[in-house]
Design a protein around this motif. Structure first.
Motif, PDB file in Angstrom:
ATOM      1  N   GLU A  22      41.859  33.999  50.092  1.00 46.40           N
ATOM      2  CA  GLU A  22      42.603  33.413  48.979  1.00 46.40           C
ATOM      3  C   GLU A  22      43.323  32.129  49.391  1.00 46.40           C
ATOM      4  N   SER A  24      40.682  40.042  50.674  1.00 49.61           N
ATOM      5  CA  SER A  24      39.663  40.125  49.631  1.00 49.61           C
ATOM      6  C   SER A  24      38.285  40.110  50.271  1.00 49.61           C
ATOM      7  N   GLN A  58      35.702  39.039  48.686  1.00 56.00           N
ATOM      8  CA  GLN A  58      34.902  38.164  47.824  1.00 56.00           C
ATOM      9  C   GLN A  58      33.943  37.231  48.563  1.00 56.00           C
ATOM     10  N   ARG A  89      47.927  42.535  51.825  1.00 58.17           N
ATOM     11  CA  ARG A  89      48.647  41.279  51.605  1.00 58.17           C
ATOM     12  C   ARG A  89      50.087  41.401  52.071  1.00 58.17           C
ATOM     13  N   GLU A 114      52.626  39.855  51.240  1.00 59.11           N
ATOM     14  CA  GLU A 114      53.568  39.138  50.372  1.00 59.11           C
ATOM     15  C   GLU A 114      54.825  39.975  50.269  1.00 59.11           C
ATOM     16  N   LEU A 116      51.647  46.108  46.110  1.00 60.44           N
ATOM     17  CA  LEU A 116      51.547  46.910  47.318  1.00 60.44           C
ATOM     18  C   LEU A 116      51.086  45.987  48.440  1.00 60.44           C
ATOM     19  N   MET A 165      40.698  47.242  45.941  1.00 56.52           N
ATOM     20  CA  MET A 165      40.209  46.280  44.961  1.00 56.52           C
ATOM     21  C   MET A 165      38.703  46.470  44.757  1.00 56.52           C
ATOM     22  N   GLU A 180      35.487  44.359  43.627  1.00 56.76           N
ATOM     23  CA  GLU A 180      35.087  42.965  43.441  1.00 56.76           C
ATOM     24  C   GLU A 180      33.579  42.833  43.203  1.00 56.76           C
ATOM     25  N   GLU A 228      48.877  40.925  35.078  1.00 58.35           N
ATOM     26  CA  GLU A 228      47.536  40.624  35.612  1.00 58.35           C
ATOM     27  C   GLU A 228      46.881  41.863  36.225  1.00 58.35           C
ATOM     28  N   ILE A 229      45.727  42.198  35.693  1.00 56.57           N
ATOM     29  CA  ILE A 229      45.011  43.372  36.221  1.00 56.57           C
ATOM     30  C   ILE A 229      43.701  42.928  36.871  1.00 56.57           C
ATOM     31  N   VAL A 230      43.159  41.811  36.384  1.00 59.35           N
ATOM     32  CA  VAL A 230      41.931  41.239  36.935  1.00 59.35           C
ATOM     33  C   VAL A 230      42.142  39.757  37.199  1.00 59.35           C
ATOM     34  N   GLY A 231      41.604  39.280  38.326  1.00 58.15           N
ATOM     35  CA  GLY A 231      41.562  37.846  38.588  1.00 58.15           C
ATOM     36  C   GLY A 231      40.139  37.500  38.971  1.00 58.15           C
ATOM     37  N   ARG A 245      32.217  30.553  40.435  1.00 63.06           N
ATOM     38  CA  ARG A 245      32.439  29.946  41.745  1.00 63.06           C
ATOM     39  C   ARG A 245      31.877  28.524  41.774  1.00 63.06           C
ATOM     40  N   GLY A 288      42.388  45.006  40.432  1.00 64.35           N
ATOM     41  CA  GLY A 288      43.349  45.722  41.269  1.00 64.35           C
ATOM     42  C   GLY A 288      43.319  47.193  40.871  1.00 64.35           C
TER      43      GLY A 288
HETATM   44  O1  4AD Z   1      43.910  37.628  41.685  1.00 67.40           O
HETATM   45  P1  4AD Z   1      43.548  38.086  43.055  1.00 67.40           P
HETATM   46  O2  4AD Z   1      44.362  37.608  44.192  1.00 67.40           O
HETATM   47  O3  4AD Z   1      42.020  37.705  43.227  1.00 67.40           O
HETATM   48  C1  4AD Z   1      41.238  37.851  44.332  1.00 67.40           C
HETATM   49  O4  4AD Z   1      41.573  38.397  45.345  1.00 67.40           O
HETATM   50  C2  4AD Z   1      39.838  37.380  44.131  1.00 67.40           C
HETATM   51  N1  4AD Z   1      39.208  37.246  45.440  1.00 67.40           N
HETATM   52  C3  4AD Z   1      39.110  38.342  43.243  1.00 67.40           C
HETATM   53  C4  4AD Z   1      37.696  37.917  42.964  1.00 67.40           C
HETATM   54  O5  4AD Z   1      37.490  37.003  42.209  1.00 67.40           O
HETATM   55  N2  4AD Z   1      36.733  38.591  43.556  1.00 67.40           N
HETATM   56  O6  4AD Z   1      43.560  39.678  43.092  1.00 67.40           O
HETATM   57  C5  4AD Z   1      42.758  40.424  42.205  1.00 67.40           C
HETATM   58  C6  4AD Z   1      43.560  41.554  41.599  1.00 67.40           C
HETATM   59  C7  4AD Z   1      44.760  41.093  40.779  1.00 67.40           C
HETATM   60  O7  4AD Z   1      44.383  40.718  39.493  1.00 67.40           O
HETATM   61  C8  4AD Z   1      45.622  42.334  40.800  1.00 67.40           C
HETATM   62  O8  4AD Z   1      45.176  43.274  39.829  1.00 67.40           O
HETATM   63  C9  4AD Z   1      45.338  42.916  42.162  1.00 67.40           C
HETATM   64  O9  4AD Z   1      44.121  42.374  42.607  1.00 67.40           O
HETATM   65  N3  4AD Z   1      46.396  42.588  43.128  1.00 67.40           N
HETATM   66  C10 4AD Z   1      47.291  43.481  43.605  1.00 67.40           C
HETATM   67  N4  4AD Z   1      47.478  44.784  43.342  1.00 67.40           N
HETATM   68  C11 4AD Z   1      48.473  45.425  43.986  1.00 67.40           C
HETATM   69  N5  4AD Z   1      49.293  44.823  44.875  1.00 67.40           N
HETATM   70  C12 4AD Z   1      49.148  43.513  45.181  1.00 67.40           C
HETATM   71  N6  4AD Z   1      49.953  42.946  46.088  1.00 67.40           N
HETATM   72  C13 4AD Z   1      48.108  42.778  44.523  1.00 67.40           C
HETATM   73  N7  4AD Z   1      47.682  41.493  44.579  1.00 67.40           N
HETATM   74  C14 4AD Z   1      46.639  41.405  43.738  1.00 67.40           C
END
Ligand code: 4AD
Ligand code: MG
Length: 483
Positions: free
Chosen positions: A166, A207, A209, A230, A232, A240, A245, A247, A406-409, A413, A454
């Protein structure tokens, strides 16, 4: 001998005609030295065991305590008591594992979720967590079923990597070098990772991805389902440090195809649970209704849990662009009355208060927001064509869900080598390290897209649990790594 037991869930379906069965489980309650409520985790419903006077000696009776594990052989008979159609008349009871009633933390009463988090090793034995984790399992199964039926390959991407997919720099380092200051150094004083286990600097994956993209450019359609990490420092009900995840990554897909798949996928897995986990959903529906009653009227959710899920399955998601989302926010009463803590203008990374306004107040349904400003999204997202300087957007899409955000990102590409290279340079992505990724654009590149769901946020959405710590067995969050 142990394999002969019948699970309580199956047992409760029988027509009682004195057939002999063996059940094993944990005692929930024992009333009047006569009625045991036994649970084995196959369902929230207990089986009532009737202990006839004189069947057991006093010493054994005393060992039938809340939490004790027992084996019962008895006959299935119709029940005259309330709340169950059948029960077991015990012929023999064996204590498999004692449980000191004085010390057992799970008393037969209502405990707060906060308290149960502290005894997460035992909370599986409660009705709430029984329901949550059976549903978590069902969702896992439904996810594999959905993709398998569509011919997607499940790919296991690495957990230890040398890249930060990311590009956000929030990774946990993996190293075997000493941390006491004696690690080998380069001439300039920096740590010499050539000496580390992998001969380079490595971390836990954020990820799968990027590796998933490589597989998609051979198999067409793939998906990953694995743990991601992560670092963060977000102490919220939705974050968390270790989460799961899903993907999917699809060759020959554009962003519209991507949105269609994500919507169909979410509706499918929710429908699966609605069909297969009725009992647990009904329990959680009632639990949530009870929790809602404690809140002031204006903070209560409009829908009950099952009602909400039914609505999501039956209605199309709203689709808007980022620019439209910003316009809605700017024209909202909340903005005009200065109710938002964070400023709204084109270019911002929307805060959770903004996302929640859009889904909960404005549209009242899941919303797919697309075409975000390029500056706030990851380097691999496809740059949209023909936009004025400073207003560039990428073909990104986020799905926002009521109560969760946000549930999906995901995104289409960047498949054009030159454009991708430029973006990687802008984002300071180490090109040498990522040469393998660029190869996918050098040799037979194709339009492709994918997204990440997520998993815990999805489980939250389906179970109605407010805190993400309550939908994963053992949560890892800042300053917390118990069990
Ligand atoms: O939006 P994110 O960061 O996207 C990716 O990681 C891309 N590589 C995905 C892809 O396109 N293949 O994370 C995707 C999802 C978020 O929308 C959220 O639902 C979940 O992962 N997510 C978390 N869930 C729980 N705890 C965290 N710290 C999360 N960070 C992201
Ligand atoms: Mg995201």
């Amino acid at each position: 001998m142990f394999s002969k037991r019948i699970k309580v869930k199956e047992l409760l379906q029988l027509t009682p005609n004195e057939q002999e069965v063996t059940v094993m489980g944990w005692v929930r309650t024992f009333r009047n030295n006569q009625f045991i409520a036994l649970n084995d985790g196959s369902t929230n419903n207990n089986i009532q065991i009737v202990v006839a006077l004189g069947l057991l000696d006093d010493a054994t009776l005393k060992r039938i305590t809340t939490g004790a594990a027992i084996k019962v052989i008895g006959n299935v008979i119709p029940s005259v008591g309330k709340g169950q159609s059948l029960e077991i008349k015990a012929n023999s009871i064996e204590i498999l594992g004692d449980s000191d009633a004085e010390k057992y933390p799970l008393q037969p009463k209502k405990h707060s979720l906060e308290f149960l988090r502290e005894i997460a090793h035992l909370r599986f034995r409660t009705n709430t967590f029984g329901a949550v984790f059976r549903i978590r399992h069902a969702l896992t199964f439904a996810i594999h079923q959905f993709f398998n039926d569509k011919g997607f390959l499940n790919i296991h991407t690495p957990i230890i990597t040398a890249s930060d997919a990311e590009g956000a720099g929030e990774t946990f380092r993996v190293t075997t070098l000493p941390i006491d200051g004696t690690a080998p150094r380069n001439a300039d004083g920096s740590i010499n990772f050539n000496e580390d286990f992998f001969g380079k600097s490595t971390n836990l994956t954020v990820s799968g991805q990027l590796e998933g993209e490589l597989a998609a450019t051979a198999f067409g359609n793939i998906y990953t389902f694995g743990p991601t990490f992560r670092a963060e420092n977000s102490n919220t009900t939705r974050h968390l440090a270790e989460f799961w995840m899903i993907e999917p990554e699809m060759a020959f897909y554009d962003i519209e195809d991507n949105m269609d798949l994500a919507e169909e996928f979410i509706q499918y897995i929710i429908s699966y649970v609605m069909e297969h986990n009725k009992e647990d959903l009904t329990f959680l529906d009632a639990r949530l209704a009870e929790e809602e009653k404690q809140k002031p009227q204006n903070e209560r959710q409009e829908f009950g849990l099952i009602e909400k899920l039914k609505f999501v399955v039956e209605n199309k998601f709203e689709r808007i662009t980022y620019t439209q989302a910003i316009d809605i926010l700017l024209n909202s009463p909340a903005y005009k009355k200065k109710k938002f803590k964070y400023d709204v203008k084109w270019g911002i990374d929307m805060q959770s208060e903004h996302e929640r306004y859009l889904v909960e107040k404005h549209f009242k349904k899941p919303v797919i927001v697309s075409n975000y400003p390029a500056a706030i999204k990851a380097f691999y997202m496809r740059l949209n064509d023909g936009e004025e300087a400073g207003k560039e957007t990428v073909a990104a899409m986020d799905i926002l869900a009521p109560g969760i955000g946000e549930i999906v990102g995901g995104s289409q590409r960047e498949e054009r080598y030159d454009v991708l290279l430029k973006r990687m340079q802008q984002f300071n992505i180490p090109l040498q390290e990522m040469n393998w990724y660029l190869d996918s654009r050098r040799f037979g590149t194709v339009p492709h897209a994918g997204f990440g769901l997520g998993f815990e946020r999805m489980v939250q959405f389906v179970t109605g649990m407010t805190n993400i710590r309550d939908v994963i067995p053992f949560a890892r969050t800042p300053k917390n790594c118990e069990f």
